[in-house]
Motif scaffolding. Sequence first.
Motif, PDB file in Angstrom:
ATOM      1  N   ASN A 215       0.809  -1.222   0.000  1.00  0.00           N
ATOM      2  CA  ASN A 215       0.000   0.000   0.000  1.00  0.00           C
ATOM      3  C   ASN A 215       0.841   1.270   0.000  1.00  0.00           C
ATOM      4  N   GLN A 220      -2.220   1.964  -5.104  1.00  0.00           N
ATOM      5  CA  GLN A 220      -2.859   2.791  -6.134  1.00  0.00           C
ATOM      6  C   GLN A 220      -3.137   4.214  -5.668  1.00  0.00           C
ATOM      7  N   ASP A 221      -3.084   4.446  -4.356  1.00  0.00           N
ATOM      8  CA  ASP A 221      -3.325   5.784  -3.829  1.00  0.00           C
ATOM      9  C   ASP A 221      -2.285   6.765  -4.370  1.00  0.00           C
ATOM     10  N   GLU A 222      -2.698   8.006  -4.586  1.00  0.00           N
ATOM     11  CA  GLU A 222      -1.796   8.995  -5.163  1.00  0.00           C
ATOM     12  C   GLU A 222      -0.602   9.298  -4.257  1.00  0.00           C
ATOM     13  N   ASN A 223      -0.725   8.992  -2.965  1.00  0.00           N
ATOM     14  CA  ASN A 223       0.361   9.256  -2.033  1.00  0.00           C
ATOM     15  C   ASN A 223       1.321   8.083  -1.855  1.00  0.00           C
ATOM     16  N   SER A 224       1.071   6.982  -2.566  1.00  0.00           N
ATOM     17  CA  SER A 224       2.014   5.868  -2.493  1.00  0.00           C
ATOM     18  C   SER A 224       3.336   6.317  -3.108  1.00  0.00           C
TER      19      SER A 224
END
Length: 267
Positions: A215, A220-224
């Motif tokens: 994660n 997939q989160d923009e902050n990864s």
Amino acid sequence: MKNRKALLVISFGTSHPDTRKKTIEACEKLIKNNIKNYDFYSAWTSTMIIKKLSKNGEIIEYPSQTLQKLVKIGYKDILIQSLHIINGQEYEKLLEIIKIFRDKFDSIKIGRPLLSKLEDYDEVVDFIEEVTKYDNIENKLDTATLWMGHGTEHTAHSSYAGLEYRLRKREIKSYIGTVEGHPSIEDVIYFMKKDGINKVNLRPFLLVAGDHAKNDMAGQDENSWLNRLKAEGFKVKVHMEGIGEFEKIQNIFLNHTLEALGGIDEQ
């Protein structure tokens, strides 16, 4: 009655069975197979993960539970190996638990975490160098490996900076960053740009490739880290291998166990 001896391998734990088998269990197996005449046990220090798995019917013991069980069985000599990366909060928590049981056994010997003595850092940097060369087999000047560590607010946060210093001294094209602490992803991005890096092999500097790797690192989160690096213009290749999968790291833990076995009782 025969003097019974127990080997207890303790890790943080993981709720991801795929990486658990390749990392935690692989380390446990190697240590178990090389420590003769000791009965094998394991425990985890993450109460959150223990509770999560218990909901699915799997029982994992906390170190105090296992040590209490060993007292009742009648073991006299205990050999403990930590699979923690640094001498941080989780390892200190383990030491506090061990203190409670100090007078319950004739001896308790403890194998240190991955990064403790100066020579540990040199061995881990040797490992990082090997993997970095594998990642950049063509030896391109604009390619580097970025390792994502967990990080901590504990004073042991300097462990990561200590690794980073050795990488720079030996001119190894790898960088160390952390999710929680220093060096941060912002620090690493700054230095990679300064050094002309365009292509990044992204790896977890974690025993297991669990939640943080799937994660925080490659989600997939923009902050990864994956998406933040892409947003900064880097080409990124993700490697989803916890460092516990590598024989070099497994053998460092084994050597720490063997050293503890031949040493004096930990005070």
